[in-house]
Motif scaffolding. Structure first.
Motif, mmCIF file in Angstrom:
data_model
loop_
_atom_site.group_PDB
_atom_site.id
_atom_site.type_symbol
_atom_site.label_atom_id
_atom_site.label_comp_id
_atom_site.label_asym_id
_atom_site.label_seq_id
_atom_site.Cartn_x
_atom_site.Cartn_y
_atom_site.Cartn_z
ATOM 1 N N ILE A 162 -14.233 122.641 -8.887
ATOM 2 C CA ILE A 162 -15.624 121.522 -9.632
ATOM 3 C C ILE A 162 -16.493 123.107 -8.354
ATOM 4 N N VAL A 163 -17.084 124.479 -9.200
ATOM 5 C CA VAL A 163 -17.750 125.033 -8.833
ATOM 6 C C VAL A 163 -18.972 124.633 -8.329
ATOM 7 N N ASP A 164 -19.993 125.229 -6.375
ATOM 8 C CA ASP A 164 -21.069 125.350 -6.779
ATOM 9 C C ASP A 164 -21.420 126.577 -5.823
ATOM 10 N N ARG A 165 -22.006 126.927 -6.305
ATOM 11 C CA ARG A 165 -22.291 127.933 -6.150
ATOM 12 C C ARG A 165 -21.810 129.620 -5.376
ATOM 13 N N GLY A 166 -20.776 129.386 -6.645
ATOM 14 C CA GLY A 166 -19.563 130.159 -6.198
ATOM 15 C C GLY A 166 -18.202 129.972 -5.979
ATOM 16 N N GLN A 167 -18.761 128.815 -5.157
ATOM 17 C CA GLN A 167 -16.917 128.025 -4.393
ATOM 18 C C GLN A 167 -16.261 126.958 -4.734
ATOM 19 N N ILE A 168 -15.390 126.887 -5.146
ATOM 20 C CA ILE A 168 -14.968 126.112 -5.569
ATOM 21 C C ILE A 168 -14.908 124.897 -4.483
ATOM 22 N N ILE A 169 -15.894 123.842 -4.636
ATOM 23 C CA ILE A 169 -15.814 122.338 -3.671
ATOM 24 C C ILE A 169 -15.189 121.536 -4.020
ATOM 25 N N ALA A 170 -13.809 120.961 -4.950
ATOM 26 C CA ALA A 170 -13.220 120.593 -5.027
ATOM 27 C C ALA A 170 -12.167 121.271 -6.270
ATOM 28 N N LEU A 171 -10.956 120.580 -6.669
ATOM 29 C CA LEU A 171 -10.122 120.742 -7.245
ATOM 30 C C LEU A 171 -8.446 119.929 -7.234
ATOM 31 N N ASP A 172 -8.689 119.210 -7.918
ATOM 32 C CA ASP A 172 -7.305 118.239 -8.020
ATOM 33 C C ASP A 172 -7.110 117.591 -9.835
#
Length: 133
Positions: A83-93
């Motif tokens: 899950i990407v928000d403002r160009g940053q991965i904030i969740a990965l699974d």
């Protein structure tokens, strides 16, 4: 798409163009395939058939990276979701792990979950068969 083998690209339907693009991408038997919004603009039958095609390619060993805004699509097709928000991965699974993590916080969806949705109704009335009309 054999029946369209002598057709030009511009008059093809959106679903036909999407399938053609994936077919072209698969010609060289890639190890990794990048798909950007592969079902945008497709009708429900074409969307489900595209999902089936993606699953088949994945199951044959090709790594597929998909960008999508459709969370149902990500849940259906992906082993892992970023899950990407403002160009940053904030969740990965894995999708199930992300959902279970949210539920563990006490989150409860306010919408009633039904065993079918309007897309299922559409396919039921119009048929599961992919139509290129």
């Amino acid at each position: 798409m054999t029946d369209k083998s002598k057709s030009y690209y511009p008059p093809l339907s959106g679903g036909q163009k999407q399938r053609f693009s994936i077919a072209v991408a698969l010609v060289n038997d890639p190890v990794v395939l990048f798909l950007d919004e592969p079902t945008t603009g497709l009708d429900p039958q074409a969307r489900r058939h595209m999902w089936d095609m993606i699953k088949t390619v994945r199951d044959e060993g090709t790594t597929i990276v998909i960008t999508t805004h459709y969370m149902e699509e990500a849940e259906e097709l992906c082993d892992r979701v970023a899950i990407v928000d403002r160009g940053q991965i904030i969740a990965l699974d894995a999708p199930d792990v992300l959902v279970e993590s949210l539920l563990a916080t006490g989150f409860r969806n306010k919408r009633e979950a039904k065993p079918a949705n309007l897309e299922d109704v559409f396919i039921n009335y119009t048929g599961r068969t992919l139509r290129d009309e």
